[in-house]
Design a protein around this motif. Structure first.
Motif, PDB file in Angstrom:
ATOM      1  N   LEU A  68       0.862  -1.309  -0.064  1.00  0.00           N
ATOM      2  CA  LEU A  68      -0.091  -0.018   0.050  1.00  0.00           C
ATOM      3  C   LEU A  68       0.832   1.195   0.096  1.00  0.00           C
ATOM      4  O   LEU A  68       0.469   2.322  -0.230  1.00  0.00           O
ATOM      5  N   ASP A  69       2.086   1.164   0.403  1.00  0.00           N
ATOM      6  CA  ASP A  69       2.920   2.377   0.576  1.00  0.00           C
ATOM      7  C   ASP A  69       3.597   2.553  -0.895  1.00  0.00           C
ATOM      8  O   ASP A  69       4.623   3.499  -1.031  1.00  0.00           O
ATOM      9  N   VAL A  70       3.265   1.915  -1.864  1.00  0.00           N
ATOM     10  CA  VAL A  70       4.188   2.063  -3.102  1.00  0.00           C
ATOM     11  C   VAL A  70       3.562   3.317  -3.721  1.00  0.00           C
ATOM     12  O   VAL A  70       2.525   3.877  -3.621  1.00  0.00           O
ATOM     13  N   ALA A  71       4.627   4.212  -4.204  1.00  0.00           N
ATOM     14  CA  ALA A  71       4.279   5.584  -4.999  1.00  0.00           C
ATOM     15  C   ALA A  71       3.749   5.126  -6.492  1.00  0.00           C
ATOM     16  O   ALA A  71       4.366   4.314  -7.053  1.00  0.00           O
ATOM     17  N   MET A  72       2.611   5.669  -6.749  1.00  0.00           N
ATOM     18  CA  MET A  72       1.925   5.387  -8.008  1.00  0.00           C
ATOM     19  C   MET A  72       2.530   6.222  -9.140  1.00  0.00           C
ATOM     20  O   MET A  72       1.923   7.187  -9.471  1.00  0.00           O
ATOM     21  N   ASP A  73       3.764   5.655  -9.390  1.00  0.00           N
ATOM     22  CA  ASP A  73       4.503   6.212 -10.810  1.00  0.00           C
ATOM     23  C   ASP A  73       4.869   5.092 -11.552  1.00  0.00           C
ATOM     24  O   ASP A  73       4.767   3.813 -11.013  1.00  0.00           O
ATOM     25  N   PHE A  74       5.191   5.074 -12.857  1.00  0.00           N
ATOM     26  CA  PHE A  74       5.615   4.089 -13.559  1.00  0.00           C
ATOM     27  C   PHE A  74       6.779   3.258 -13.046  1.00  0.00           C
ATOM     28  O   PHE A  74       6.560   2.042 -13.070  1.00  0.00           O
ATOM     29  N   ASP A  75       7.653   3.668 -12.449  1.00  0.00           N
ATOM     30  CA  ASP A  75       8.964   3.185 -12.241  1.00  0.00           C
ATOM     31  C   ASP A  75       8.633   2.269 -10.926  1.00  0.00           C
ATOM     32  O   ASP A  75       9.170   1.143 -10.716  1.00  0.00           O
TER      33      ASP A  75
END
Ligand code: NAD
Ligand code: SF4
Length: 427
Positions: A298-305
């Motif tokens: 859930l703490d993933v940054a929502m960007d492509f990489d």
């Protein structure tokens, strides 16, 4: 981060009738186009977009300026195609822009067409988007009357017409080579790349295919500058992004936020969180084609990489949430049926493999699963993915392979008991 963020693409939607040209103009609309054709060369517009590091919002995240730079400078006519065939499960952001902010999309098309020197621009619109079609046609007529579209735009030497073409409801026509074939009157069947559309696209000519939301980012880049755009969100994936959130959240909908906003914030601060007492079981961060993530991500940054590093893809940013009430095998079946149905049939692994996956999953869900079905399902993704012309086949096994990774015990229990246990078995 999100607290200070002011929406750019969706600003005013819901508060004002932006589909009316005078309302759009009152918010500074078409000023970027005026600035471009009066004060900037096409090369300067292209440089601004390149420097902004805008990345394609259709799903692949390819740098837009670089894509434009691939067009050969050989005197052949160039075409621009706006991919408005939004069909990815759980994705409804382009539809919002087309229906509620059509002039932003038109302005983006005109700026991109100016930058690449397009001879003609096309909007390939998903057939089911009837309202968007009508809104877009009305908006185009208004824009032509005010000299933003057509011959000698705003009295300059730049001329560009936009043609709207409606698809006929095939998911595969969102794939750019399938789209171009359909636009030319052929079957919506993808072909191998290279050659990329940049060198051999519509009618064999150099063609840029850009997503609706990508093009909608261009006016603000031209008016406010590349540096401003690049300062929003993640350094490698900057800018605003519309996240379509659906499934088990209390406030499903479209949320425009900076790329890199944590998944937890999107779900719990913006989309209202889950029903009381419920737990997240799985999240698809990038539409039906993307591998699942779990509560642990859930703490993933929502960007492509960052999403790729977490084992999935940002894709179209259609965020689909399953909670502890949802059966993982049933969800896998629903998606497998969709992709099997949408396969164009050219490649055997896709045509046959996705049908086999759907068939085996259907059997398990119906209570007739066999112990060997688990091994069959586990072996399918590697026999399908990466062995076909286009990414639909990979997309069709994204949920299956990732859910087997995290929830294989639930699959096994389903087979053993002949029914769903509806419990999470997160590894
Ligand atoms: P891709 O990586 O093959 O290409 C991305 C873009 O960059 C294409 O336009 C391609 O022509 C261009 N490109 C890449 N390398 C190039 C090169 N060397 N020279 C010239 N051009 C080059 O990805 P794709 O197959 O176009 O898109 C896949 C994505 O589409 C998936 O990530 C999925 O999320 C998304 N998708 C979106 C929807 C939707 O409704 N929005 C539906 C299905 C799939
Ligand atoms: Fe058609 Fe599937 Fe092959 Fe894509 S992978 S070209 S959808 S058969």
């Amino acid at each position: 981060m999100a607290g200070a963020f002011e929406p750019i693409l969706t600003a005013g939607i819901g508060r004002m009738a932006l589909e009316r040209i005078e309302v759009y103009e009152s918010q500074g609309g078409y000023e970027a186009l005026r600035k471009a054709v009066r004060q900037m060369t096409p090369q300067a517009v292209q440089k601004e977009v390149t420097d902004s590091n805008l990345r394609g919002r259709g799903g692949a995240g390819f740098p837009t300026g670089r894509k434009w730079s691939f067009l050969p400078d050989d005197g052949r006519p160039r075409y621009l195609v706006c991919n408005a065939d939004e069909s990815e499960p759980g994705t409804f952001k382009d539809r919002l822009l087309l229906e509620r902010n059509p002039h932003l999309v038109i302005e983006g098309i005109m700026l991109a067409g100016y930058a690449i020197g397009a001879a003609r621009a096309f909007v390939y619109l998903r057939g089911e988007f009837r309202q968007a079609y009508e809104v877009l046609q009305r908006a185009l007529a208004e824009a032509r009357r005010r000299s933003y579209v057509g011959d000698r735009v705003l009295g300059s030497d730049f001329s560009l017409e936009i043609v709207v073409h409606r698809g006929a409801g095939a998911y595969i026509c969102g794939e750019e080579t399938g789209l171009l074939s359909s636009l030319q009157g052929g079957r919506g069947e993808p072909r191998l790349k290279p050659p990329f559309p940049a060198t051999a696209g519509l009618y064999g000519q150099p063609t840029v295919v850009n997503n609706v939301e990508t093009l909608a980012c261009v006016p603000s880049i031209v008016s406010r500058g590349a540096r401003w755009f690049a300062s929003i969100g993640s350094p490698k994936s900057p800018g605003p992004k519309i996240f379509s959130v659906s499934g088990r959240v209390r406030r499903p909908g479209n949320y425009e936020l900076p790329l890199g906003t944590p998944l937890r914030e999107i779900l719990f601060e913006h989309a209202g969180g889950l029903e009381p007492g419920r737990r997240i079981k799985a999240v698809q961060p990038g539409g039906g084609s993307s591998a699942i993530l779990t509560e642990a991500h859930l703490d993933v940054a929502m960007d492509f990489d960052s999403v790729a590093q977490a084992g999935s893809m940002l894709g179209s940013a259609g965020v689909i949430v399953l909670d502890d009430r949802d059966c993982i095998v049933e969800a896998a079946q629903v998606l497998a049926e969709f992709y099997a149905h949408e396969s164009c049939g050219q490649c055997t692994p896709c045509r046959e493999g996705l049908h086999w996956a759907a068939r085996v999953l259907r059997r398990i869900v119906a209570g007739g699963g066999r112990p060997e079905d688990i091994e069959v399902l586990q072996s399918l993704p590697s026999r399908i993915a990466g062995r076909t012309i286009c990414p639909l086949a990979d997309a069709g096994v994204g949920f299956l392979s990732s859910s087997l990774k995290y929830f294989v015990d639930e699959y096994r229990a389903h087979v053993t008991l002949g029914r769903c246990v509806r419990e999470a078995y997160v590894a």
